[in-house]
Design a protein around this motif. Structure first.
Motif, PDB file in Angstrom:
ATOM      1  N   GLY A   1       0.815  -1.208   0.000  1.00  0.00           N
ATOM      2  CA  GLY A   1       0.000   0.000   0.000  1.00  0.00           C
ATOM      3  C   GLY A   1       0.847   1.255   0.000  1.00  0.00           C
ATOM      4  N   ALA A   2       1.868   1.291   0.849  1.00  0.00           N
ATOM      5  CA  ALA A   2       2.755   2.456   0.910  1.00  0.00           C
ATOM      6  C   ALA A   2       3.504   2.635  -0.408  1.00  0.00           C
ATOM      7  CB  ALA A   2       3.733   2.309   2.072  1.00  0.00           C
ATOM      8  N   THR A   3       3.939   1.536  -0.981  1.00  0.00           N
ATOM      9  CA  THR A   3       4.666   1.583  -2.255  1.00  0.00           C
ATOM     10  C   THR A   3       3.784   2.156  -3.366  1.00  0.00           C
ATOM     11  OG1 THR A   3       5.999  -0.335  -1.612  1.00  0.00           O
ATOM     12  CG2 THR A   3       5.896   0.180  -3.968  1.00  0.00           C
ATOM     13  N   ILE A   4       2.571   1.661  -3.474  1.00  0.00           N
ATOM     14  CA  ILE A   4       1.656   2.093  -4.531  1.00  0.00           C
ATOM     15  C   ILE A   4       1.227   3.545  -4.331  1.00  0.00           C
ATOM     16  CG2 ILE A   4      -0.652   1.748  -5.535  1.00  0.00           C
ATOM     17  CD1 ILE A   4       1.441  -0.343  -6.397  1.00  0.00           C
ATOM     18  N   LEU A   5       0.884   3.903  -3.103  1.00  0.00           N
ATOM     19  CA  LEU A   5       0.488   5.294  -2.854  1.00  0.00           C
ATOM     20  C   LEU A   5       1.620   6.263  -3.184  1.00  0.00           C
ATOM     21  CD1 LEU A   5      -1.568   4.802   0.411  1.00  0.00           C
ATOM     22  CD2 LEU A   5      -2.452   5.648  -1.777  1.00  0.00           C
ATOM     23  N   ARG A   6       2.847   5.882  -2.830  1.00  0.00           N
ATOM     24  CA  ARG A   6       3.987   6.751  -3.143  1.00  0.00           C
ATOM     25  C   ARG A   6       4.204   6.831  -4.652  1.00  0.00           C
ATOM     26  NH1 ARG A   6       6.899  10.703  -0.488  1.00  0.00           N
ATOM     27  NH2 ARG A   6       7.956  11.560  -2.281  1.00  0.00           N
ATOM     28  N   LYS A   7       4.054   5.699  -5.334  1.00  0.00           N
ATOM     29  CA  LYS A   7       4.216   5.668  -6.787  1.00  0.00           C
ATOM     30  C   LYS A   7       3.189   6.583  -7.457  1.00  0.00           C
ATOM     31  CE  LYS A   7       3.742   2.468 -10.650  1.00  0.00           C
ATOM     32  NZ  LYS A   7       3.430   1.090 -11.037  1.00  0.00           N
ATOM     33  N   TRP A   8       1.928   6.492  -7.041  1.00  0.00           N
ATOM     34  CA  TRP A   8       0.876   7.349  -7.602  1.00  0.00           C
ATOM     35  C   TRP A   8       1.149   8.808  -7.302  1.00  0.00           C
ATOM     36  CZ3 TRP A   8      -4.025   4.288  -5.748  1.00  0.00           C
ATOM     37  CH2 TRP A   8      -4.198   3.167  -6.539  1.00  0.00           C
ATOM     38  N   TYR A   9       1.581   9.097  -6.091  1.00  0.00           N
ATOM     39  CA  TYR A   9       1.872  10.475  -5.713  1.00  0.00           C
ATOM     40  C   TYR A   9       3.011  11.030  -6.574  1.00  0.00           C
ATOM     41  CZ  TYR A   9       3.681  14.472  -3.246  1.00  0.00           C
ATOM     42  OH  TYR A   9       4.145  15.727  -2.954  1.00  0.00           O
ATOM     43  N   ASP A  10       4.105  10.281  -6.675  1.00  0.00           N
ATOM     44  CA  ASP A  10       5.258  10.747  -7.450  1.00  0.00           C
ATOM     45  C   ASP A  10       4.899  10.965  -8.913  1.00  0.00           C
ATOM     46  OD1 ASP A  10       6.869  10.743  -5.190  1.00  0.00           O
ATOM     47  OD2 ASP A  10       7.756   8.780  -5.619  1.00  0.00           O
ATOM     48  N   ALA A  11       4.120  10.047  -9.497  1.00  0.00           N
ATOM     49  CA  ALA A  11       3.717  10.206 -10.898  1.00  0.00           C
ATOM     50  C   ALA A  11       2.795  11.410 -11.061  1.00  0.00           C
ATOM     51  CB  ALA A  11       3.036   8.934 -11.394  1.00  0.00           C
ATOM     52  N   SER A  12       1.946  11.646 -10.073  1.00  0.00           N
ATOM     53  CA  SER A  12       1.041  12.787 -10.141  1.00  0.00           C
ATOM     54  C   SER A  12       1.816  14.101 -10.125  1.00  0.00           C
ATOM     55  CB  SER A  12       0.068  12.755  -8.958  1.00  0.00           C
ATOM     56  OG  SER A  12      -0.694  13.931  -8.908  1.00  0.00           O
ATOM     57  N   THR A  13       2.748  14.232  -9.203  1.00  0.00           N
ATOM     58  CA  THR A  13       3.485  15.497  -9.107  1.00  0.00           C
ATOM     59  C   THR A  13       4.466  15.673 -10.261  1.00  0.00           C
ATOM     60  OG1 THR A  13       5.133  14.511  -7.622  1.00  0.00           O
ATOM     61  CG2 THR A  13       3.257  15.642  -6.595  1.00  0.00           C
ATOM     62  N   ALA A  14       4.918  14.568 -10.848  1.00  0.00           N
ATOM     63  CA  ALA A  14       5.822  14.654 -11.997  1.00  0.00           C
ATOM     64  C   ALA A  14       5.058  14.919 -13.298  1.00  0.00           C
ATOM     65  CB  ALA A  14       6.632  13.363 -12.134  1.00  0.00           C
ATOM     66  N   GLY A  15       3.751  14.750 -13.262  1.00  0.00           N
ATOM     67  CA  GLY A  15       2.938  14.961 -14.453  1.00  0.00           C
ATOM     68  C   GLY A  15       2.961  13.793 -15.413  1.00  0.00           C
ATOM     69  N   THR A  16       3.364  12.619 -14.937  1.00  0.00           N
ATOM     70  CA  THR A  16       3.456  11.446 -15.812  1.00  0.00           C
ATOM     71  C   THR A  16       2.409  10.388 -15.503  1.00  0.00           C
ATOM     72  OG1 THR A  16       5.056  10.413 -14.324  1.00  0.00           O
ATOM     73  CG2 THR A  16       5.937  11.748 -16.135  1.00  0.00           C
ATOM     74  N   GLY A  17       1.677  10.537 -14.411  1.00  0.00           N
ATOM     75  CA  GLY A  17       0.731   9.513 -13.994  1.00  0.00           C
ATOM     76  C   GLY A  17      -0.657   9.709 -14.543  1.00  0.00           C
ATOM     77  N   GLU A  18      -1.491   8.724 -14.265  1.00  0.00           N
ATOM     78  CA  GLU A  18      -2.889   8.801 -14.678  1.00  0.00           C
ATOM     79  C   GLU A  18      -3.577   9.965 -13.973  1.00  0.00           C
ATOM     80  OE1 GLU A  18      -6.956   6.101 -14.490  1.00  0.00           O
ATOM     81  OE2 GLU A  18      -5.038   5.151 -14.044  1.00  0.00           O
ATOM     82  N   TRP A  19      -3.239  10.173 -12.710  1.00  0.00           N
ATOM     83  CA  TRP A  19      -3.752  11.296 -11.931  1.00  0.00           C
ATOM     84  C   TRP A  19      -2.660  12.347 -11.896  1.00  0.00           C
ATOM     85  CZ3 TRP A  19      -8.748  11.019 -10.787  1.00  0.00           C
ATOM     86  CH2 TRP A  19      -9.343   9.760 -10.798  1.00  0.00           C
TER      87      TRP A  19
END
Length: 192
Positions: free
Chosen positions: A161-179
């Motif tokens: 859970g921590a790994t996935i939440l961090r991955k989503w957060y990092d992709a979001s702030t980098a502008g590369t994620g789905e969110w």
């Protein structure tokens, strides 16, 4: 779904500090915002685009094991969570939450909120069925499908859970994620 987790974290965080507010004697604690008549510094208007700050989400050191243990002992549901006496691989559930949160620099309450959102484990007073514990954060358990045995158990759920939440957060702030930060996206609920 992430928005629901974030809203829950804010609700939990508000409950977690309720008693400590009485211990402050700083003048700023008693100042009233003339716009809404509240003295808590929180806007009277909910901003769905800023449920809480990036700094709060990534505050992995914000709570130690004792603070999480206290949270489990006096949950916002007015009871003692079964997690207060549960151990995971020889350590308290509180320590397991803190270890996973710190390893990925995620606020421990984010993991706790995710656990409550997914399986209601925090509000339970007696240990639930093992199958519920095995899918505590829903990690490796896609909607409409079975759960992967690779992520079975509370310790593995916390780390995943921590790994996935961090991955989503990092992709979001980098502008590369789905969110993506500052980019509207439609969801199944009526809010954008």
């Amino acid at each position: 779904m992430l928005r629901n987790v974030l809203v829950f974290v804010i609700a939990i965080a508000g409950c977690a500090v309720e008693d400590t507010e009485l211990e402050h004697d700083e003048p700023a604690d008693f100042e009233v915002d003339p716009d809404d008549g509240k003295g808590d510094g929180v806007s009277a208007v909910f901003n769905q685009h800023l449920v809480f700050t990036d700094a709060l989400f990534t505050a992995g050191e914000a709570m130690d094991a004792q603070a999480v243990q206290t949270f489990f002992e006096q949950s916002p549901y007015g009871n003692r969570s079964w997690l207060a006496s549960h151990t995971v691989d020889g350590v308290s559930a509180a320590q397991a939450v803190v270890d996973a949160a710190r390893a990925h620099n995620i606020h421990p309450l984010v993991l706790i909120a995710r656990m409550q959102t997914e399986t209601s484990l925090v509000s339970k007073t007696v240990q639930p069925a093992q199958r519920m514990i095995d899918r505590a954060l829903g990690c490796g358990c896609p909607d409409g499908g079975g759960c992967s045995s690779e992520y079975k158990g509370l310790a593995k759920q916390l780390v995943c859970g921590a790994t996935i939440l961090r991955k989503w957060y990092d992709a979001s702030t980098a502008g590369t994620g789905e969110w993506r930060k500052d980019r509207t996206k439609r969801t199944l609920d009526p809010k954008a």
